[in-house]
Scaffold this motif. Structure first.
Motif, mmCIF file in Angstrom:
data_model
loop_
_atom_site.group_PDB
_atom_site.id
_atom_site.type_symbol
_atom_site.label_atom_id
_atom_site.label_comp_id
_atom_site.label_asym_id
_atom_site.label_seq_id
_atom_site.Cartn_x
_atom_site.Cartn_y
_atom_site.Cartn_z
ATOM 1 N N ASN A 1 16.129 7.763 -21.358
ATOM 2 C CA ASN A 1 15.763 9.044 -21.863
ATOM 3 C C ASN A 1 15.988 10.349 -20.859
ATOM 4 O O ASN A 1 16.135 11.306 -21.257
ATOM 5 C CB ASN A 1 14.195 9.271 -22.400
ATOM 6 C CG ASN A 1 13.342 9.090 -21.167
ATOM 7 O OD1 ASN A 1 13.623 8.270 -20.154
ATOM 8 N ND2 ASN A 1 12.213 9.353 -21.342
ATOM 9 N N TRP B 1 16.075 11.226 -9.415
ATOM 10 C CA TRP B 1 14.359 11.053 -8.457
ATOM 11 C C TRP B 1 14.639 10.250 -7.257
ATOM 12 O O TRP B 1 13.937 10.297 -6.459
ATOM 13 C CB TRP B 1 13.668 10.813 -9.550
ATOM 14 C CG TRP B 1 13.030 11.670 -10.296
ATOM 15 C CD1 TRP B 1 13.393 12.949 -10.850
ATOM 16 C CD2 TRP B 1 12.083 11.198 -11.419
ATOM 17 N NE1 TRP B 1 12.452 13.447 -11.732
ATOM 18 C CE2 TRP B 1 11.664 12.314 -12.046
ATOM 19 C CE3 TRP B 1 11.710 9.905 -11.694
ATOM 20 C CZ2 TRP B 1 10.869 12.440 -13.309
ATOM 21 C CZ3 TRP B 1 10.388 10.127 -12.792
ATOM 22 C CH2 TRP B 1 10.119 11.097 -13.577
ATOM 23 N N ARG C 1 21.854 1.811 -22.516
ATOM 24 C CA ARG C 1 22.025 2.604 -23.515
ATOM 25 C C ARG C 1 22.519 4.089 -23.086
ATOM 26 O O ARG C 1 23.067 4.633 -23.927
ATOM 27 C CB ARG C 1 20.726 2.685 -23.969
ATOM 28 C CG ARG C 1 20.291 1.479 -24.827
ATOM 29 C CD ARG C 1 19.055 1.639 -25.509
ATOM 30 N NE ARG C 1 17.771 1.469 -24.997
ATOM 31 C CZ ARG C 1 16.822 1.331 -25.363
ATOM 32 N NH1 ARG C 1 16.339 1.293 -26.786
ATOM 33 N NH2 ARG C 1 15.507 1.593 -24.509
ATOM 34 N N GLY D 1 21.485 -4.978 -18.262
ATOM 35 C CA GLY D 1 20.492 -5.011 -18.897
ATOM 36 C C GLY D 1 19.150 -5.943 -17.999
ATOM 37 O O GLY D 1 19.198 -5.917 -16.850
ATOM 38 N N THR E 1 7.973 -3.555 -19.383
ATOM 39 C CA THR E 1 9.007 -3.893 -18.479
ATOM 40 C C THR E 1 8.478 -3.458 -17.054
ATOM 41 O O THR E 1 8.653 -4.244 -15.916
ATOM 42 C CB THR E 1 10.212 -3.254 -18.725
ATOM 43 O OG1 THR E 1 10.584 -3.088 -20.324
ATOM 44 C CG2 THR E 1 11.712 -3.574 -18.060
ATOM 45 N N HIS F 1 6.406 -6.170 -15.811
ATOM 46 C CA HIS F 1 6.962 -7.345 -15.384
ATOM 47 C C HIS F 1 7.875 -6.899 -14.141
ATOM 48 O O HIS F 1 7.961 -7.810 -13.102
ATOM 49 C CB HIS F 1 8.341 -7.508 -16.575
ATOM 50 C CG HIS F 1 9.318 -8.631 -16.001
ATOM 51 N ND1 HIS F 1 9.299 -9.863 -15.740
ATOM 52 C CD2 HIS F 1 10.595 -8.319 -15.788
ATOM 53 C CE1 HIS F 1 10.363 -10.228 -15.328
ATOM 54 N NE2 HIS F 1 11.172 -9.393 -15.429
ATOM 55 N N ALA G 1 5.568 3.807 -15.930
ATOM 56 C CA ALA G 1 5.627 3.201 -17.277
ATOM 57 C C ALA G 1 5.380 4.105 -18.285
ATOM 58 O O ALA G 1 5.399 5.281 -18.333
ATOM 59 C CB ALA G 1 4.582 2.321 -17.348
ATOM 60 N N CYS H 1 8.570 11.070 -21.649
ATOM 61 C CA CYS H 1 7.384 10.329 -21.016
ATOM 62 C C CYS H 1 6.276 11.399 -21.163
ATOM 63 O O CYS H 1 4.970 10.934 -21.033
ATOM 64 C CB CYS H 1 7.463 9.575 -19.892
ATOM 65 S SG CYS H 1 7.769 10.872 -18.405
ATOM 66 N N GLU I 1 2.220 3.980 -27.800
ATOM 67 C CA GLU I 1 3.388 4.691 -27.513
ATOM 68 C C GLU I 1 4.459 4.821 -28.745
ATOM 69 O O GLU I 1 4.915 3.597 -28.988
ATOM 70 C CB GLU I 1 4.056 4.548 -26.329
ATOM 71 C CG GLU I 1 5.264 5.517 -26.008
ATOM 72 C CD GLU I 1 5.988 5.361 -24.781
ATOM 73 O OE1 GLU I 1 6.092 4.205 -24.000
ATOM 74 O OE2 GLU I 1 5.970 6.316 -23.747
HETATM 75 P P1 NAD Z 1 13.020 0.085 -21.020
HETATM 76 O O1 NAD Z 1 11.698 -0.358 -20.503
HETATM 77 O O2 NAD Z 1 13.545 -0.597 -22.360
HETATM 78 O O3 NAD Z 1 14.174 -0.099 -20.189
HETATM 79 C C1 NAD Z 1 13.803 0.562 -18.646
HETATM 80 C C2 NAD Z 1 15.138 -0.254 -17.910
HETATM 81 O O4 NAD Z 1 14.359 -1.674 -17.584
HETATM 82 C C3 NAD Z 1 16.791 -0.290 -18.304
HETATM 83 O O5 NAD Z 1 17.344 -0.209 -17.137
HETATM 84 C C4 NAD Z 1 16.630 -1.611 -18.906
HETATM 85 O O6 NAD Z 1 17.923 -2.207 -18.889
HETATM 86 C C5 NAD Z 1 15.644 -2.486 -18.465
HETATM 87 N N1 NAD Z 1 14.965 -3.598 -18.890
HETATM 88 C C6 NAD Z 1 14.683 -3.386 -20.474
HETATM 89 N N2 NAD Z 1 14.136 -4.188 -20.873
HETATM 90 C C7 NAD Z 1 13.685 -5.515 -20.008
HETATM 91 C C8 NAD Z 1 13.355 -6.719 -19.728
HETATM 92 N N3 NAD Z 1 12.771 -7.421 -20.643
HETATM 93 N N4 NAD Z 1 13.313 -7.236 -18.267
HETATM 94 C C9 NAD Z 1 13.865 -6.750 -17.219
HETATM 95 N N5 NAD Z 1 14.480 -5.304 -17.386
HETATM 96 C C10 NAD Z 1 14.357 -4.767 -18.624
HETATM 97 O O7 NAD Z 1 12.815 1.670 -21.181
HETATM 98 P P2 NAD Z 1 13.348 2.579 -22.169
HETATM 99 O O8 NAD Z 1 13.277 2.560 -23.572
HETATM 100 O O9 NAD Z 1 14.879 2.613 -21.669
HETATM 101 O O10 NAD Z 1 12.782 4.027 -21.545
HETATM 102 C C11 NAD Z 1 11.641 4.571 -22.397
HETATM 103 C C12 NAD Z 1 10.446 4.188 -21.845
HETATM 104 O O11 NAD Z 1 10.258 4.778 -20.526
HETATM 105 C C13 NAD Z 1 9.222 4.686 -22.665
HETATM 106 O O12 NAD Z 1 8.202 3.881 -22.622
HETATM 107 C C14 NAD Z 1 8.787 5.880 -21.748
HETATM 108 O O13 NAD Z 1 7.440 6.563 -21.704
HETATM 109 C C15 NAD Z 1 9.069 5.360 -20.293
HETATM 110 N N6 NAD Z 1 9.338 6.469 -19.333
HETATM 111 C C16 NAD Z 1 8.407 6.668 -18.391
HETATM 112 C C17 NAD Z 1 8.667 7.704 -17.338
HETATM 113 C C18 NAD Z 1 7.359 7.891 -16.486
HETATM 114 O O14 NAD Z 1 7.784 8.930 -15.693
HETATM 115 N N7 NAD Z 1 6.184 7.242 -16.728
HETATM 116 C C19 NAD Z 1 9.657 8.473 -17.361
HETATM 117 C C20 NAD Z 1 10.703 8.165 -18.552
HETATM 118 C C21 NAD Z 1 10.369 7.167 -19.277
#
Ligand code: NAD
Length: 482
Positions: free
Chosen positions: A153, A161, A180, A208, A232, A235, A251, A284, A382
């Protein structure tokens, strides 16, 4: 478009094909058109990047901190010069509007500027005479090879950052961006190279889950910064820690916006609409639940409903668009399913906007739910889409209780003219980033950024002095001269 290019990784200062053969399509969320294919790098690709970073680390670490900071200033200039190009890349592959994209690049530039202050922020401390004739000094040193794993996003801001701060502290960095939004990550890598960051100090590995798991398992990676969804994050946090790595994992979120009866609705409503529906709710810090303290409910819902019906949903690049598409068609379906769940749970649809048909891209009509109860799943989970729920309560105390019941604690805001209410809110809310009459309370890069509870796993937050602490190790030297 069967021949869309397969992207390359950036390792040791060169663009190279991933060894992994599997790829994923990267569509434009506004049209569904194929933009590129991203390789799903595996353990061998990650290992190559870690070896390059490990080789580059000693010389980079010994490069004077002021020189490292100058490369970040050079990067800052390049980001400024290419701001529009980066923003357009975000519009294309992420589906934000151009204004939103520009704003997010600007936040990344801020983080790069903050990184350049490392000659000050990395300083340690000295205390003379901890015992007679004995002095103690604390110095900060880099941790080594650091990986950054980022979400879809904020394709520029979140990598920025991490990378400039990690590098300026003397670490070598590996970025594993979201599969993505890989095109913007590649544009960023080109600028880092142009800024004079030596080969191997910054590496980009597309992919990924498999790439992430290879990073978490690799003994050559000392620290991991992660931002993404809650499952994630959990994990990544657990696995990295089990493998002896330093880790910070930001998260998911469910941000509450409390509206007091004395709030200035003329100013508060636009701020709430922009928080909830800006970037199609894929932030987020997006407001997701409005907690209306009665008797403000009817007037507030009427104004919010009018705003929701007027939101122009459409192609991210179009001038008139206020709400772009969501990231993928399966995510679109998930958001629509949440709307159906809300209706099934008995929430009232107070307004439903319109949107182009699914055949044109991943558009979701914005929805405002009224009479939502805290126990409904739409109030707890969420959704990450253009859906806002209104919960009506009788008092500030009840509003705070409802807000604190959330298992997330990323951000929360209050809209009021009452300093006492704002103080009570600030004092009692269990969340990391608070706003008073601010819909998206994003801390500037010189402050720490992270939530509480289920929104964050770790202790040191992203950006600000916390990031300097995260990307350095403290060494304490006790000295006596005979
Ligand atoms: P995501 O968890 O699907 O992916 C994040 C990263 O993890 C990507 O690089 C992806 O390739 C990797 N990933 C995805 N699934 C995985 C798995 N099973 N095992 C290992 N790695 C994996 O998140 P997203 O959909 O790209 O982003 C949106 C989410 O991020 C929302 O929940 C949002 O709230 C959160 N977010 C949080 C903040 C914050 O500051 N807390 C900031 C931005 C986004």
């Amino acid at each position: 478009m069967a021949d869309a290019a397969v992207l390359e990784n950036y390792v040791d200062g060169s663009w190279i094909r991933a060894e992994a053969r599997e790829t994923l399509d990267v569509p434009d969320p506004s049209t569904g058109a194929l933009l590129a294919r991203v390789p799903l790098s595996g353990a061998a690709d990650v290992d190559r990047a870690v070896r390059a970073a490990t080789k580059a680390f000693p010389a980079w670490r010994e490069t004077p901190v002021a020189d490292r900071a100058r490369r970040m200033l050079a990067l800052r200039e390049l980001l400024e010069r290419h701001l529009d190009e980066l923003a357009r890349s975000i519009v294309l592959e992420n589906g934000k509007t151009l204004d939103e994209a520009r704003g997010s690049v600007r936040r990344g530039i801020e983080a790069t500027e903050f990184a350049a202050s490392a000659p000050t922020t990395m300083q340690g401390s000295v205390l003379e005479d901890v015992a007679r004739g004995i002095d103690t000094e604390l110095v900060r040193q880099p941790v080594g090879v650091v990986a950054g794993i980022t979400p879809f996003n904020f394709p520029v801001m979140i990598p920025l950052w991490m990378a400039p701060l990690a590098m300026v502290c003397g670490n070598a960095f590996i970025l594993k961006p979201s599969e993505r939004v890989p095109l913007t990550a590649a544009a960023l890598a080109r600028l880092v190279g142009e800024a004079g960051v030596p080969p191997g100090v910054f590496n980009l590995v597309h992919g990924g889950r498999e790439a992430v798991d290879a990073i978490l398992a690799h003994p050559g990676v000392q620290a991991v910064s992660f931002v993404g969804s809650a499952p994630t994050a959990r994990h990544v946090y657990a696995t990295a820690a089990a493998n002896g790595k330093r880790v910070q994992a930001l998260a998911g979120a469910k941000n509450h916006l409390i509206v007091m009866p004395d709030a200035d609705l003329g100013k508060s409503v636009p701020a709430i609409l922009s928080s909830a529906f800006g970037q199609a709710g894929e932030r987020c810090l997006a407001g997701s639940v409005v907690v209306a303290v009665e008797p403000v409910g009817d007037a507030l819902v009427a104004r919010l409903a009018e705003g929701v019906r007027g939101l122009a949903v459409g192609r991210a690049g179009a001038e008139a668009t206020r709400v772009g598409p969501v990231i993928r068609s399966d995510h679109r379906q998930r958001v629509l399913d949440w709307v159906a769940t809300g209706e099934r749970e008995g929430a009232t649809v107070a307004a439903r906007g319109s949107a182009p048909g699914a055949e044109d891209g991943y558009y979701v009509p914005p929805v405002l739910f009224d009479r939502v109860r805290p126990e409904m799943s739409i109030a707890q989970e969420e959704i990450f889409g253009p859906v806002l729920s209104v919960i009506r309560v009788r008092s500030l105390a009840e509003a705070i209780e409802v807000t604190n019941r959330s298992r997330f604690g990323n951000a929360a805001s209050i809209f009021t003219r009452d300093g006492g209410a704002a103080r009570e809110f600030r004092y009692r809310i269990e969340a990391g980033m608070l706003g008073v009459n601010v819909g998206v309370p994003a801390p500037a890069a010189y402050f720490p950024f992270a939530g509480w509870k289920g929104s964050f796993f770790g202790d040191l937050h992203a950006t600000g002095r916390d990031a300097v602490e995260f990307y350095t190790r403290k060494k304490v030297v006790t000295t006596r001269w005979f």
